[in-house]
Scaffold this motif. Structure first.
Motif, PDB file in Angstrom:
ATOM      1  N   MET H   1      25.293  14.669  10.253  1.00 36.88           N
ATOM      2  CA  MET H   1      25.979  14.606   8.943  1.00 36.88           C
ATOM      3  C   MET H   1      25.456  15.722   8.030  1.00 36.88           C
ATOM      4  O   MET H   1      24.249  15.913   7.917  1.00 36.88           O
ATOM      5  N   VAL H   2      26.371  16.472   7.388  1.00 31.20           N
ATOM      6  CA  VAL H   2      26.002  17.512   6.434  1.00 31.20           C
ATOM      7  C   VAL H   2      26.428  17.060   5.035  1.00 31.20           C
ATOM      8  O   VAL H   2      27.549  16.571   4.862  1.00 31.20           O
ATOM      9  N   GLN H   3      25.523  17.210   4.067  1.00 29.18           N
ATOM     10  CA  GLN H   3      25.836  16.899   2.674  1.00 29.18           C
ATOM     11  C   GLN H   3      25.819  18.182   1.850  1.00 29.18           C
ATOM     12  O   GLN H   3      25.135  19.150   2.210  1.00 29.18           O
ATOM     13  N   ALA H   4      26.545  18.172   0.740  1.00 29.45           N
ATOM     14  CA  ALA H   4      26.554  19.362  -0.117  1.00 29.45           C
ATOM     15  C   ALA H   4      26.872  18.971  -1.548  1.00 29.45           C
ATOM     16  O   ALA H   4      27.558  17.965  -1.803  1.00 29.45           O
ATOM     17  N   TYR H   5      26.341  19.752  -2.472  1.00 29.59           N
ATOM     18  CA  TYR H   5      26.816  19.720  -3.852  1.00 29.59           C
ATOM     19  C   TYR H   5      27.921  20.768  -3.972  1.00 29.59           C
ATOM     20  O   TYR H   5      27.803  21.874  -3.413  1.00 29.59           O
ATOM     21  N   ILE H   6      28.963  20.443  -4.705  1.00 37.38           N
ATOM     22  CA  ILE H   6      30.054  21.390  -4.924  1.00 37.38           C
ATOM     23  C   ILE H   6      30.191  21.579  -6.433  1.00 37.38           C
ATOM     24  O   ILE H   6      30.513  20.624  -7.153  1.00 37.38           O
ATOM     25  N   LEU H   7      29.891  22.791  -6.899  1.00 38.18           N
ATOM     26  CA  LEU H   7      29.919  23.109  -8.335  1.00 38.18           C
ATOM     27  C   LEU H   7      31.301  23.680  -8.631  1.00 38.18           C
ATOM     28  O   LEU H   7      31.703  24.678  -8.030  1.00 38.18           O
ATOM     29  N   ILE H   8      32.018  23.061  -9.570  1.00 44.14           N
ATOM     30  CA  ILE H   8      33.435  23.366  -9.751  1.00 44.14           C
ATOM     31  C   ILE H   8      33.705  23.897 -11.154  1.00 44.14           C
ATOM     32  O   ILE H   8      33.204  23.355 -12.137  1.00 44.14           O
ATOM     33  N   GLN H   9      34.485  24.963 -11.218  1.00 45.19           N
ATOM     34  CA  GLN H   9      35.038  25.437 -12.492  1.00 45.19           C
ATOM     35  C   GLN H   9      36.511  25.081 -12.530  1.00 45.19           C
ATOM     36  O   GLN H   9      37.209  25.233 -11.530  1.00 45.19           O
ATOM     37  N   PRO H  26      38.050  10.734   0.219  1.00 43.51           N
ATOM     38  CA  PRO H  26      37.071  10.273   1.203  1.00 43.51           C
ATOM     39  C   PRO H  26      36.059  11.379   1.529  1.00 43.51           C
ATOM     40  O   PRO H  26      36.443  12.543   1.702  1.00 43.51           O
ATOM     41  N   GLY H  27      34.789  11.023   1.566  1.00 43.58           N
ATOM     42  CA  GLY H  27      33.737  11.995   1.820  1.00 43.58           C
ATOM     43  C   GLY H  27      33.031  12.406   0.536  1.00 43.58           C
ATOM     44  O   GLY H  27      31.923  12.932   0.572  1.00 43.58           O
ATOM     45  N   VAL H  28      33.685  12.180  -0.613  1.00 48.35           N
ATOM     46  CA  VAL H  28      33.060  12.479  -1.910  1.00 48.35           C
ATOM     47  C   VAL H  28      32.257  11.268  -2.355  1.00 48.35           C
ATOM     48  O   VAL H  28      32.783  10.159  -2.395  1.00 48.35           O
ATOM     49  N   THR H  29      30.983  11.464  -2.679  1.00 52.85           N
ATOM     50  CA  THR H  29      30.128  10.336  -3.055  1.00 52.85           C
ATOM     51  C   THR H  29      29.749  10.331  -4.531  1.00 52.85           C
ATOM     52  O   THR H  29      29.271   9.334  -5.036  1.00 52.85           O
ATOM     53  N   GLN H  30      29.910  11.440  -5.229  1.00 54.49           N
ATOM     54  CA  GLN H  30      29.677  11.512  -6.678  1.00 54.49           C
ATOM     55  C   GLN H  30      30.613  12.572  -7.249  1.00 54.49           C
ATOM     56  O   GLN H  30      30.859  13.585  -6.607  1.00 54.49           O
ATOM     57  N   ALA H  31      31.063  12.355  -8.495  1.00 52.07           N
ATOM     58  CA  ALA H  31      31.871  13.377  -9.185  1.00 52.07           C
ATOM     59  C   ALA H  31      31.660  13.193 -10.677  1.00 52.07           C
ATOM     60  O   ALA H  31      32.062  12.174 -11.233  1.00 52.07           O
ATOM     61  N   GLY H  36      28.327  23.418 -19.433  1.00 50.12           N
ATOM     62  CA  GLY H  36      27.571  24.566 -18.921  1.00 50.12           C
ATOM     63  C   GLY H  36      28.472  25.458 -18.113  1.00 50.12           C
ATOM     64  O   GLY H  36      29.696  25.446 -18.293  1.00 50.12           O
ATOM     65  N   PRO H  37      27.924  26.272 -17.217  1.00 48.92           N
ATOM     66  CA  PRO H  37      28.777  27.220 -16.472  1.00 48.92           C
ATOM     67  C   PRO H  37      29.727  26.542 -15.497  1.00 48.92           C
ATOM     68  O   PRO H  37      30.686  27.167 -15.048  1.00 48.92           O
ATOM     69  N   TYR H  38      29.472  25.293 -15.148  1.00 45.95           N
ATOM     70  CA  TYR H  38      30.377  24.537 -14.280  1.00 45.95           C
ATOM     71  C   TYR H  38      30.960  23.378 -15.087  1.00 45.95           C
ATOM     72  O   TYR H  38      30.384  22.963 -16.089  1.00 45.95           O
ATOM     73  N   ASP H  39      32.091  22.858 -14.628  1.00 51.43           N
ATOM     74  CA  ASP H  39      32.777  21.797 -15.371  1.00 51.43           C
ATOM     75  C   ASP H  39      32.681  20.448 -14.675  1.00 51.43           C
ATOM     76  O   ASP H  39      32.722  19.410 -15.319  1.00 51.43           O
ATOM     77  N   VAL H  40      32.576  20.465 -13.358  1.00 50.45           N
ATOM     78  CA  VAL H  40      32.480  19.240 -12.574  1.00 50.45           C
ATOM     79  C   VAL H  40      31.468  19.492 -11.454  1.00 50.45           C
ATOM     80  O   VAL H  40      31.492  20.564 -10.832  1.00 50.45           O
ATOM     81  N   ILE H  41      30.571  18.534 -11.218  1.00 46.39           N
ATOM     82  CA  ILE H  41      29.639  18.627 -10.085  1.00 46.39           C
ATOM     83  C   ILE H  41      29.890  17.448  -9.162  1.00 46.39           C
ATOM     84  O   ILE H  41      29.925  16.291  -9.599  1.00 46.39           O
ATOM     85  N   VAL H  42      30.114  17.762  -7.873  1.00 40.08           N
ATOM     86  CA  VAL H  42      30.512  16.781  -6.870  1.00 40.08           C
ATOM     87  C   VAL H  42      29.461  16.762  -5.764  1.00 40.08           C
ATOM     88  O   VAL H  42      28.873  17.798  -5.446  1.00 40.08           O
ATOM     89  N   LYS H  43      29.204  15.586  -5.194  1.00 43.64           N
ATOM     90  CA  LYS H  43      28.387  15.473  -3.990  1.00 43.64           C
ATOM     91  C   LYS H  43      29.303  14.943  -2.892  1.00 43.64           C
ATOM     92  O   LYS H  43      30.046  13.985  -3.118  1.00 43.64           O
ATOM     93  N   ALA H  44      29.265  15.565  -1.711  1.00 40.67           N
ATOM     94  CA  ALA H  44      30.174  15.178  -0.636  1.00 40.67           C
ATOM     95  C   ALA H  44      29.454  15.278   0.693  1.00 40.67           C
ATOM     96  O   ALA H  44      28.393  15.900   0.795  1.00 40.67           O
ATOM     97  N   GLU H  45      30.043  14.673   1.717  1.00 43.01           N
ATOM     98  CA  GLU H  45      29.431  14.716   3.046  1.00 43.01           C
ATOM     99  C   GLU H  45      30.515  14.794   4.111  1.00 43.01           C
ATOM    100  O   GLU H  45      31.649  14.364   3.906  1.00 43.01           O
ATOM    101  N   ALA H  46      30.111  15.396   5.258  1.00 46.37           N
ATOM    102  CA  ALA H  46      31.040  15.535   6.385  1.00 46.37           C
ATOM    103  C   ALA H  46      30.201  15.590   7.665  1.00 46.37           C
ATOM    104  O   ALA H  46      28.991  15.828   7.603  1.00 46.37           O
ATOM    105  N   PRO H  47      30.843  15.369   8.825  1.00 44.35           N
ATOM    106  CA  PRO H  47      30.065  15.336  10.071  1.00 44.35           C
ATOM    107  C   PRO H  47      29.339  16.643  10.387  1.00 44.35           C
ATOM    108  O   PRO H  47      28.254  16.627  10.952  1.00 44.35           O
ATOM    109  N   ASN H  48      29.927  17.801  10.020  1.00 45.31           N
ATOM    110  CA  ASN H  48      29.262  19.073  10.300  1.00 45.31           C
ATOM    111  C   ASN H  48      29.748  20.130   9.305  1.00 45.31           C
ATOM    112  O   ASN H  48      30.606  19.861   8.463  1.00 45.31           O
ATOM    113  N   MET H  49      29.185  21.341   9.403  1.00 45.74           N
ATOM    114  CA  MET H  49      29.453  22.400   8.427  1.00 45.74           C
ATOM    115  C   MET H  49      30.934  22.788   8.410  1.00 45.74           C
ATOM    116  O   MET H  49      31.494  23.026   7.342  1.00 45.74           O
ATOM    117  N   ASP H  50      31.579  22.879   9.560  1.00 47.20           N
ATOM    118  CA  ASP H  50      32.989  23.255   9.576  1.00 47.20           C
ATOM    119  C   ASP H  50      33.853  22.181   8.921  1.00 47.20           C
ATOM    120  O   ASP H  50      34.780  22.484   8.160  1.00 47.20           O
TER     121      ASP H  50
END
Lengths: 77, 77, 77, 77, 77, 77, 77, 77
Positions: H1-9, H26-31, H36-50
């Motif tokens: 499982m790969v997790q990531a923060y996604i910084l959104i403008q 589905p796959g988004v765990t926080q939004a 500041g320089p970003y407007d929305v910060i999201v945490k998400a996860e998926a089985p792999n990087m692709d």
């Protein structure tokens, strides 16, 4: 002949010294202190892209007080 | 008279000291600690653009703890 | 007299047209296409800071294809 | 009460209109045109952080010609 | 209660130590190592904006290896 | 297998040494000196995302002269 | 021969199409989708700096979905 | 499982709508909406990087009002 603008950030308080020193380097044709995200803007020229890279690394980046240089080669489109 | 905002980045942990020190410099009319990409935002004024540049370099950038300043002159369009 | 470098970003594919158009504007003394984070770098001059601001807004920013300009006034430290 | 600086980027040629319009919004205490990476710098205040966020989104970002706002809340360290 | 994401840049090679140390600070609810322009992303909370600013400056920025922090307060729009 | 580009900033004057040193690290498949906002661009690969992170932190960031690395994982969309 | 990396930002959702289209342009030797501040990273070559500039402007920037390109010429120091 | 923060403008005025819409993917765990320089910060996860790359491009970037996303994969060092 390749020409480029080189946008330079310096340590705080070092902009004037950096501009004066760079202005005397062969190949440099302009060197001005500016305000904004950069502290000194330089125009320089060299016979080709590799020589320009070496001018920046071997002659300009060694000037005391420089923290970053950003080379923007001029292109004739 | 030329006025400008000066957006300042400081070493970590130095923002409060920097703002207090800058607030006492003649020509500085506001100095606030902020969060975000900058740590301190200052408003200052000088008789002309060159004097403003010198105020930033000779009086503000010498304050211990400052790593970058970004001067944004006010213009009346 | 106030001088400044103006670092310009253009829409993709518009850099050459933008540089040619700006080069003819009174007060502009250099206009070059470059590669890197900016697409065109201009040198310009005006009697004072407010006139320089107006030159940028009223004469340069109206050129079709420009998306951002970043004015860096020259200071004599 | 929470105060903040709001650093604003506008469409090319719209800075003056944006600053004049924002200056009349309740809660805004300063609005200046500047040169550099930002076009307008605003100081504003609201009862708390959420109200400040709503002031930016509901009153300032709706002004025609704004492309990005960067809110920097003032903190008392 | 005010919550914020804090985007942290560290000295090269220090990201893992920084994240582990920050994770134990009261008020910090998440601390992850990431790749990209930031090295560690933290979520934290405090009673109000000034306390959040002090948490960042007095508890987080003092962690060895941090070079920049960027605080992004959460707002409920 | 995960691949990534790693965009590297170095101390002034260190780009050539950094590129040569990185080029010999197992997992690195390309290392070039460049001009612009980055000084060296590297292509590397590892069995998975965590191993790639460790390659960057434990093998690349320890190279003398590096100040920032920006890892851009390749994705197959 | 001059080589360069070209760091590309695309409209949201267009990265895959952009990479596939660019990969077929003569002079382009690599084109990968990446995550991070850029969406596609390309390696290309041309006989000299001016031809490289024209390749970017006339062949790459015209691809639908590209919003910014950042050319980083390779230098042999 | 790969997790990531996604910084959104986002486009001005669209942050709240974007966060609410993303929160249901589905796959988004926080939004969260942020300033500041970003407007929305999201945490998400998926089985792999692709798969994570595809989640960002196919599910998140298609949300109306998003202008840029910056994916920061979490790594366990």
């Amino acid at each position: 002949m390749v020409q480029a603008y080189i946008l330079i950030q310096t340590e705080v308080g070092k902009a004037a010294d950096v501009a004066q020193t760079i202005d005397k380097i062969p190949g440099v044709t302009q060197a001005d202190d500016v305000t904004g995200p950069y502290d000194v803007i330089v125009k320089a020229e060299a016979p080709n892209m590799d020589d320009l890279g070496r001018l920046v690394v071997a002659r300009i980046q060694v000037v005391t007080g420089i923290t970053r240089t950003l080379t923007c080669p001029i292109v004739h489109l």
